[in-house]
Design a protein around this motif. Structure first.
Motif, short mmCIF file in Angstrom:
data_model
loop_
_atom_site.label_atom_id
_atom_site.label_comp_id
_atom_site.label_asym_id
_atom_site.label_seq_id
_atom_site.Cartn_x
_atom_site.Cartn_y
_atom_site.Cartn_z
N THR A 145 2.14 3.46 -3.12
CA THR A 145 1.22 4.26 -3.93
C THR A 145 1.38 5.74 -3.66
OG1 THR A 145 -0.53 4.05 -2.25
CG2 THR A 145 -0.46 2.38 -3.98
N SER A 146 2.03 6.10 -2.53
CA SER A 146 2.33 7.49 -2.23
C SER A 146 3.72 7.82 -2.77
CB SER A 146 2.29 7.72 -0.71
OG SER A 146 2.76 9.01 -0.39
N THR A 154 -4.95 12.09 4.42
CA THR A 154 -5.81 11.30 3.53
C THR A 154 -5.25 9.90 3.32
OG1 THR A 154 -6.49 13.32 2.38
CG2 THR A 154 -6.88 11.23 1.25
N LEU A 155 -3.92 9.80 3.30
CA LEU A 155 -3.30 8.48 3.11
C LEU A 155 -3.58 7.56 4.29
CD1 LEU A 155 -1.42 6.51 1.62
CD2 LEU A 155 0.52 7.67 2.72
N ASN A 193 -16.42 8.88 1.54
CA ASN A 193 -15.44 7.80 1.46
C ASN A 193 -16.13 6.48 1.74
OD1 ASN A 193 -13.26 6.04 1.67
ND2 ASN A 193 -11.96 7.53 2.71
N THR A 253 -8.30 1.53 5.72
CA THR A 253 -9.33 0.81 4.96
C THR A 253 -8.77 -0.45 4.32
OG1 THR A 253 -10.49 2.89 4.49
CG2 THR A 253 -10.96 1.03 3.06
N GLU A 254 -7.59 -0.32 3.73
CA GLU A 254 -6.98 -1.49 3.09
C GLU A 254 -6.61 -2.55 4.12
OE1 GLU A 254 -3.77 0.08 0.83
OE2 GLU A 254 -5.06 0.98 -0.70
N SER A 285 0.80 -1.22 0.00
CA SER A 285 0.00 0.00 0.00
C SER A 285 0.83 1.27 0.00
CB SER A 285 -0.93 0.01 1.22
OG SER A 285 -1.79 -1.11 1.23
N THR A 309 -6.79 5.71 4.05
CA THR A 309 -6.70 4.72 2.98
C THR A 309 -5.99 3.46 3.46
OG1 THR A 309 -6.68 6.45 1.28
CG2 THR A 309 -5.83 4.28 0.66
N PRO A 354 -15.47 3.30 0.87
CA PRO A 354 -14.66 2.18 1.42
C PRO A 354 -14.37 2.34 2.91
CG PRO A 354 -13.78 2.88 -0.70
CD PRO A 354 -14.82 3.90 -0.32
N LEU A 355 -14.10 3.58 3.36
CA LEU A 355 -13.86 3.80 4.79
C LEU A 355 -15.13 3.53 5.59
CD1 LEU A 355 -12.13 4.83 7.16
CD2 LEU A 355 -12.88 7.15 6.58
#
Length: 736
Positions: free
Chosen positions: A414-415, A475-476, A519, A482-483, A411, A479, A521-522
């Motif tokens: 991705t940043s 914000t990351l 959001n 959630t993942e 994950s 995410t 997914p969250l």
């Protein structure tokens, strides 16, 4: 031997119907079992605790004094070492005069009630809660009252020690319930209105010495009940009436008006120069220069223990580098560090005396500058990810971070800050941050490692990390959460609870981010966290969280309907059947319009409406509705679908409640045969159906035959679920 009378059994028979992504799960609520909230005292590492001898002596004496205050409040600025004092006291009292190890360390080993399809009465007589990791010997008596086992005789070993985090309600309430389990309260007592009174009666009646630490109570309102002032002594913090007990609270709030006159307040300030110098010398092992130089640097740092720890940890690393290989621009001695401070390379503005408002966190000072030096040094050593990693950690809420779950090389890359990250470089950055005292991580390989390793940041380090310029990280972080949630097993599985326990506080906090409303997914991940709370026995907390969820732009969205469904499920768990039925019928009407009559979620809500009827004693009406639902499920889902089997199980439950024991036994045996074929011989649902038809046999007077079945089920459950699982305890109760 347990009472085999119908009254003894039926008193605790309740069916729990939950929805997990639209799938109803039948289960049984006996004594609700808590998530395995850790209440073990932290272990101090490093050198001796400097400059606190007098305070520790007073606290130690207070524990054995025949009179005087038995609630002590340690207050002072962040980073002053209040928690370290409490941890040192815990270690000393836990070992006691006979060298016994700490007892009552944690309330781990908690398991499910109704978490899987355990059956209508399967789990009803469960009397165990979380096991006390240190084996205090205090347990619930057979009659459901709190009793003391022979081990609780106050003779051998040291004190029982419990450590309750109190930074916020989300940490404190599960810890309170874990403490209640540890001192022997039953599930019924935990959910009763007089739970606080029961807890304090149990504490004050203990004959073993005990210490209760309430840590980081910077917002004392967390300890209150219903907004009552603490000085009333009717909240979670109360006067200790036992000569064997002591309560220590750590907080930044030292206001006399905050605390009661039965509390003894102790200000934990900065260290004198000599003690502070020894702290630096302990950390560097004397390699960074002579003690007088350490004293000068300590004075410049204001004697703040946290600042001393950071500076000392930094110099401990740099001073080990041979002079021939050292970077001359990097401070490696006390004098070097002091010169950097005084020349303006580092600017320190942190006060050397406590601020007037102890609850206010300073934004500058040592942590606004000293940590920059380690980060720059780490970058120079080829660890460029250390700085953004610390900034990312600061974007998480104030709760221990399950770092193995959220910091993954799948994950993070991705940043852009972590585009070239690998497992090796990630671990190297984390290890370096720990070496420099910026974070601490649980060692997953340690013998006493928690089930989910956690990463800890001191609040001041977190504040400092949040000043680093990485605007995308707020914000990351959601995410990544959630993942991480997407990788976890269903919350109805007890084996998943430690992971959900660690992740849930972060998920709930992430909902405060402005983007949370949209959001999806969250929101879906946080709904699963609600499911975890309900399955693990905290429906009130689940309802409280759910009611605080942001309203999405589309109120009829699937995520929002699921949240509303969990609110209704929490009501069912609390026995508010009429209120839950009203809400479920409203949800069902919306689902019919939005999702359709035959959608699995719509059918789940219809099923739970029938359960609400059962809870209100409308057995015939419920059975009629369940038969109609079963017909639809056979057509839509199939005869062998778990949801269809759930409905059949509850039809049999309605038969049992109406006294049709022979008919119910026949149906339960059929369900059991199907479960054997579809799920397997040892699946919890299969064992549950076998437990249920054994109960039906018992109700028909076939006691010996029923006992044989209960014994067979017990052996299987011990093998599959473990001896302490509530479902195992439920079956065992019929054989005692």
């Amino acid at each position: 031997m347990s009472d085999f009378s119908p009254e003894a059994h039926d008193k605790s028979r309740q069916v729990n119907i939950h929805s997990l992504n639209g799938n109803p799960i039948f289960g049984f609520q006996g004594a609700p079992v808590e998530d395995p909230a850790p209440i073990s005292p932290p272990t101090r590492t490093g050198g001796p605790l400097r400059g606190r001898d007098a305070l520790l002596a007073e606290l130690t004496a207070a524990h054995t004094a025949p009179d005087g205050p038995r609630v002590h409040v340690l207050h002072g600025m962040g980073g002053a070492g209040k928690t370290s004092v409490a941890a040192e006291l815990a270690t000393r009292l836990a070992h006691g005069p006979h060298g016994a190890s700490a007892r009552g360390a944690s309330a781990t080993g908690a398991s499910a009630t109704g978490a899987s399809a355990t059956g209508a009465s399967d789990g009803g007589a469960a009397r165990n809660g979380a096991t006390n990791g240190g084996a205090t010997g205090n347990s619930a008596a057979d009659d459901g009252t709190t009793g003391n086992s022979p081990a609780d005789d106050g003779v051998a070993g040291g004190a029982d020690v419990w450590w309750l985090p109190a930074a916020d309600t989300e940490q404190f309430q599960p810890a309170i319930r874990a403490l209640s389990r540890a001192v022997g309260l039953t599930g019924e007592q935990l959910n009763a209105p007089d739970h606080p009174e029961s807890l304090w009666r149990a504490l004050n009646s203990r004959r073993r010495p005990w210490l209760l630490v309430i840590d980081n109570a910077d917002e004392p309102a967390v300890l209150s009940i219903g907004g009552r002032p603490l000085h009333w002594g009717t909240s979670w913090l109360r006067p200790v009436r036992s000569p064997h007990g002591l309560v220590v609270v750590t907080t930044r709030d030292g206001g006399e008006d905050t605390w009661a006159d039965w509390c003894r307040l102790h200000h934990v300030g900065t260290l004198a120069d000599t003690d502070a110098a020894h702290v630096l010398n302990d950390l560097t092992r004397g390699r960074a220069g002579p003690l007088p130089d350490a004293a000068r640097l300590a004075a410049r740092l204001g004697g703040l223990p946290l600042a001393l720890t950071l500076a000392g940890s930094f110099l401990a690393r740099t001073s080990r580098v041979g002079r021939a290989f050292a970077d001359l621009s990097v401070p490696r001695t006390y004098t070097d560090c002091l010169t950097a401070l005084e020349s303006g390379t580092l600017t320190l503005t942190f006060p050397t005396t406590p601020t007037s408002d102890l609850r206010a966190r300073p934004s500058g000072g040592p942590l606004g500058d000293i940590w920059l030096m380690p980060l720059a040094h780490l970058e120079a050593r080829g660890l460029p990810h250390a700085r953004p990693l610390l900034a990312l950690l600061g974007a998480f809420p104030e709760a221990p971070i399950p770092y193995e779950l959220v910091l993954t090389t799948a994950s993070l890359p991705t940043s852009k800050e972590f585009a070239d990250l690998t497992g090796d470089t990630l671990w190297a950055a984390l290890a370096a941050l720990q070496d420099f005292g910026l974070i601490t991580m649980d060692d997953p390989a340690a013998p006493d490692a928690p089930p989910v390793p956690l990463l800890h940041l001191h609040p001041l380090v977190r504040d400092a990390a949040r000043t680093l310029p990485h605007p995308t990280f707020p914000t990351l972080a959601p995410t990544l959460l959630t993942e991480a949630a997407d990788t976890l097993p269903n919350p109805n599985l007890p084996a998943s609870w430690p992971s959900w326990s660690a992740l849930s506080p972060h998920l709930f906090a992430a909902l405060h981010h402005p983007s949370a409303r949209t959001n999806t997914p969250l929101l879906d991940a946080t709904n699963r966290a609600l499911s975890y709370l309900i399955f693990s026995g905290s429906p009130r907390l689940a309802e409280s969280h759910a009611r605080a969820f942001p309203t999405p732009p589309t109120p009829d969205s699937a995520s929002h309907l699921t949240t509303r469904h969990y609110i209704a499920s929490a009501m069912l768990e609390q026995g508010r059947y009429g209120e839950a039925e009203t809400e479920l019928r409203t949800i069902h009407t919306t689902q019919q319009r939005v999702l359709g009559e035959d959608h699995p979620n719509t059918l789940t809500t219809r099923h739970n409406i029938a359960y609400a009827m059962l809870g209100q004693g409308r057995y015939g009406e419920a059975e009629t509705e369940l038969h109609a639902l079963h017909t639809t499920q056979q057509r839509v889902l199939g005869e062998d679908h778990p949801n269809t089997l759930t409905t059949r199980h509850n039809i049999a439950r309605a038969m049992l409640e109406q006294g049709r024991y022979g008919e119910a036994e026949t149906e339960l045996r059929t369900i059991h045969t199907t479960c054997q074929r579809v799920l397997g011989e040892d699946h919890p649902d299969t064992l549950a159906s076998r437990h249920e038809f054994a109960y039906a046999m018992l109700k028909q007077g076939r006691e010996e035959e029923a006992r044989r079945e209960f014994r067979a089920v017990l052996e299987a459950k011990i093998r599959v679920l473990g001896s302490d699982h509530p479902s195992t305890q439920a079956t065992r109760s019929w054989l005692e």
